[in-house]
Write an enzyme that holds these catalytic residues in place. Structure first.
Site, PDB file in Angstrom:
ATOM      1  N   TRP A  25       0.862  -1.180   0.000  1.00  0.00           N
ATOM      2  CA  TRP A  25       0.000   0.000   0.000  1.00  0.00           C
ATOM      3  C   TRP A  25       0.897   1.229   0.000  1.00  0.00           C
ATOM      4  O   TRP A  25       1.814   1.339   0.824  1.00  0.00           O
ATOM      5  CB  TRP A  25      -0.923   0.044   1.232  1.00  0.00           C
ATOM      6  N   GLU A  51      -2.953  -2.867  -2.453  1.00  0.00           N
ATOM      7  CA  GLU A  51      -4.134  -2.317  -1.772  1.00  0.00           C
ATOM      8  C   GLU A  51      -4.491  -0.953  -2.355  1.00  0.00           C
ATOM      9  O   GLU A  51      -3.669  -0.042  -2.389  1.00  0.00           O
ATOM     10  CB  GLU A  51      -3.812  -2.185  -0.273  1.00  0.00           C
ATOM     11  N   LYS A  91      -6.999   2.587  -2.653  1.00  0.00           N
ATOM     12  CA  LYS A  91      -7.567   3.535  -1.706  1.00  0.00           C
ATOM     13  C   LYS A  91      -8.252   4.652  -2.473  1.00  0.00           C
ATOM     14  O   LYS A  91      -7.924   4.892  -3.636  1.00  0.00           O
ATOM     15  CB  LYS A  91      -6.431   4.093  -0.841  1.00  0.00           C
ATOM     16  N   ASP A 136      -9.655  -3.123   1.324  1.00  0.00           N
ATOM     17  CA  ASP A 136      -9.765  -2.595   2.686  1.00  0.00           C
ATOM     18  C   ASP A 136     -11.162  -1.984   2.805  1.00  0.00           C
ATOM     19  O   ASP A 136     -11.548  -1.141   1.979  1.00  0.00           O
ATOM     20  CB  ASP A 136      -8.664  -1.547   2.923  1.00  0.00           C
ATOM     21  N   HIS A 158     -11.633   1.811   2.314  1.00  0.00           N
ATOM     22  CA  HIS A 158     -10.980   2.505   1.213  1.00  0.00           C
ATOM     23  C   HIS A 158     -11.875   2.816   0.029  1.00  0.00           C
ATOM     24  O   HIS A 158     -11.401   2.914  -1.105  1.00  0.00           O
ATOM     25  CB  HIS A 158      -9.760   1.718   0.762  1.00  0.00           C
ATOM     26  N   HIS A 192      -8.581  -6.446   4.130  1.00  0.00           N
ATOM     27  CA  HIS A 192      -8.279  -5.668   5.328  1.00  0.00           C
ATOM     28  C   HIS A 192      -9.618  -5.345   5.965  1.00  0.00           C
ATOM     29  O   HIS A 192     -10.315  -4.436   5.523  1.00  0.00           O
ATOM     30  CB  HIS A 192      -7.527  -4.370   4.979  1.00  0.00           C
ATOM     31  N   ASP A 247     -12.057   7.054   6.146  1.00  0.00           N
ATOM     32  CA  ASP A 247     -11.225   5.873   6.400  1.00  0.00           C
ATOM     33  C   ASP A 247     -10.628   5.980   7.803  1.00  0.00           C
ATOM     34  O   ASP A 247      -9.431   6.124   7.978  1.00  0.00           O
ATOM     35  CB  ASP A 247     -10.116   5.832   5.334  1.00  0.00           C
ATOM     36  N   ASP A 249     -10.527   3.860  10.342  1.00  0.00           N
ATOM     37  CA  ASP A 249      -9.936   2.676  10.974  1.00  0.00           C
ATOM     38  C   ASP A 249     -10.409   2.444  12.398  1.00  0.00           C
ATOM     39  O   ASP A 249      -9.615   2.179  13.302  1.00  0.00           O
ATOM     40  CB  ASP A 249      -8.395   2.730  10.910  1.00  0.00           C
ATOM     41  N   ASP A 262      -7.370  -4.494   9.874  1.00  0.00           N
ATOM     42  CA  ASP A 262      -6.654  -3.221   9.776  1.00  0.00           C
ATOM     43  C   ASP A 262      -7.439  -2.120  10.471  1.00  0.00           C
ATOM     44  O   ASP A 262      -8.333  -1.518   9.874  1.00  0.00           O
ATOM     45  CB  ASP A 262      -6.400  -2.864   8.305  1.00  0.00           C
TER      46      ASP A 262
HETATM   47  C1  RNT Z   1      -3.846   2.694   4.868  1.00  0.00           C
HETATM   48  C2  RNT Z   1      -3.966   1.242   4.573  1.00  0.00           C
HETATM   49  C3  RNT Z   1      -2.859   0.390   5.092  1.00  0.00           C
HETATM   50  C4  RNT Z   1      -2.429   0.757   6.480  1.00  0.00           C
HETATM   51  C5  RNT Z   1      -1.421  -0.179   7.087  1.00  0.00           C
HETATM   52  C6  RNT Z   1      -0.790   0.399   8.313  1.00  0.00           C
HETATM   53  O1  RNT Z   1      -4.951   3.413   4.536  1.00  0.00           O
HETATM   54  O2  RNT Z   1      -5.190   0.775   5.039  1.00  0.00           O
HETATM   55  O3  RNT Z   1      -3.231  -0.944   5.000  1.00  0.00           O
HETATM   56  O4  RNT Z   1      -3.517   0.865   7.336  1.00  0.00           O
HETATM   57  O5  RNT Z   1      -0.520  -0.534   6.145  1.00  0.00           O
HETATM   58 ZN    ZN Z   2      -5.508  -1.372   4.915  1.00  0.00          ZN
END
Ligand code: RNT
Ligand code: ZN
Length: 415
Positions: free
Chosen positions: A182, A223, A225, A256, A259, A283, A291, A293, A323
């Site tokens: 990523w 990955e 985004k 993810d 994302h 993820h 985003d 998390d 994640d």
């Molecule tokens: C960031 C991505 C990525 C990170 C990690 C720490 O937006 O989701 O996967 O969260 O690599």
């Molecule tokens: Zn991620």
């Protein structure tokens, strides 16, 4: 067994629908969930890094973050003591151990992860890996899409070095390592040339992947985004970029959950991915308005993701990783809540009488399909989860909270 009566009642109900409860339990037990090491220290790592960059952010300052690799490993062990089934541990390159020596990102090597490997061996764990393309001065104007050839070369070397570490994990531990790429590259304001950076990113990936590594040891994912903080207008590694690259080059995409646009869900993408890709990395995260998390909770999307994996027969082809990074609550609890939820949703998906529902659908009986889907929501899957926890000698329901509080008092609060 204290969970026995409720479990037997649940088993009877599911069996009447033709569901093999023992098989569902067994499947959860053998499906590894990859625990992201970065929940333990707010994505800080052990390079002595300053601020987290790359458009991601861990908010909160709850006491007790891990400060050393040993503390982080102890914390992960604590989390695993609350989880039934199997886990892997997901490392980032910035969690290397160098005995105080400065090692540049393009010079990282297996030796810097030897302690992680020794620990994983002792615990019977697999390891996954991520090159770290953020929190570094050379990442300021982009990494693998950087217009500066010197900087781009540095990051290509980091990618190659990372895959070799993945290969080392796979060889040492006998479980395939997934190395996930990523990059935060993008721009705050409107980019005039959107093609150039993407072409450079693709070329960098080509160079990184030209080093052949046996899939048995290491597999790669990229990955996508939609945006990052300070990178709102343009993201080089968009979904289309990553899907296109992965399909063309036989790589995995990493979806993810945070994302995509706020009403766009990854659960709906899984069936399409499997038409064109052999494998998938997830993820599992929880976006709240952006985003963010947040810790994964048991919500509709989490259930939908697991249902898709089961309904598409895709569990064997999917790598499930988590994640999220919440620094506002006890970090061990954050990990535990999110992982147990992922496992609960997986179990519930496995307890679905999918064939019965598909039959109703094929016959056009949408009345029965909706009625059954709704009735299933109040089926006693939690009794099966309780039983699974007890069978694995893990805490049943909220039993683990008191132990986390004790760990906080005895260990975390002293940091
Ligand atoms: C960031 C991505 C990525 C990170 C990690 C720490 O937006 O989701 O996967 O969260 O690599
Ligand atoms: Zn991620």
């Amino acid at each position: 067994m204290k969970t026995k009566n409720a479990y037997e009642y649940a088993k009877e109900l599911y069996s009447k629908l033709g569901v093999d409860v023992d098989k569902a339990i067994e499947t959860v037990e053998k499906t590894p969930i990859s625990l992201h090491c970065w929940q333990g220290d707010d994505v800080h790592g052990f390079e002595g890094a300053g601020e987290l960059s790359g458009g991601i952010q861990a908010t909160g300052n709850y006491p007790g973050a891990a400060r050393t690799p040993d503390e982080l490993r102890k914390d992960i062990e604590k989390v695993m003591s609350y989880l039934p089934g199997k886990q892997k541990v997901n490392l980032h390159a910035c969690y290397l151990e160098t005995n105080g020596k400065k090692v540049e990102r393009n010079e990282i090597a297996p030796e810097h992860f030897a302690s992680w490997v020794a620990w994983a061996k002792e615990k019977g764990l697999g390891l996954d890996f991520n090159p770290t393309y953020f929190s570094h001065p050379l990442a300021e104007n982009g990494t693998l899409s950087n217009a500066d050839e010197g900087a781009r070369k540095f990051w290509i070397e980091h990618g190659i070095a990372s895959r070799k570490i993945g290969e080392y994990f796979g060889k040492e531990l006998g479980q395939t390592c997934v190395t996930n790429f990523w990059i935060p590259d993008g721009s705050k304001d409107i980019n005039v040339d959107k093609f150039g950076p993407r072409a450079r990113y693709a070329d960098s990936l080509d160079k990184i992947f030209s080093v052949k590594i046996d899939d048995k040891y290491n597999m790669d994912a990229i990955e996508s985004k939609v945006f990052g903080i300070g990178l709102e207008s343009y993201t080089v590694g968009s979904n289309e970029f990553c899907m296109g690259y992965a399909i063309k080059n036989g790589k995995m995409v990493c979806l993810d959950a945070g994302h995509f646009h706020p009403t766009e869900v990854i659960s709906d993408k899984i069936s399409s991915v499997f038409l064109y890709c052999d494998n998938l990395l997830l993820h599992v995260s929880r976006p709240v308005r952006w985003d963010s998390d947040h810790v994964v909770i048991y919500n509709d999307e989490l259930q939908a993701i697991m249902n898709e994996l089961v309904r598409n027969n895709a569990l064997d082809k999917t790598f499930i990783a988590l994640d999220f990074f919440d620094a506002s609550i006890n970090r061990i609890a954050a990990w535990t809540i999110g992982t147990r939820n992922a496992q609960k949703a997986l179990l519930n998906a496995l307890l679905e009488p999918t064939d019965l529902l598909k039959k109703m659908e094929l016959e056009g009986d949408f009345t029965s399909r909706l009625a059954m889907l709704e009735e299933l929501k109040s089926y006693p899957f939690a009794a099966v989860f309780d039983y699974l926890c007890e069978k694995n000698d893990r805490p049943v329901r909220e039993e683990w909270i008191a132990d986390v509080k004790k760990y906080e008092k005895d260990v975390l609060s002293k940091r």
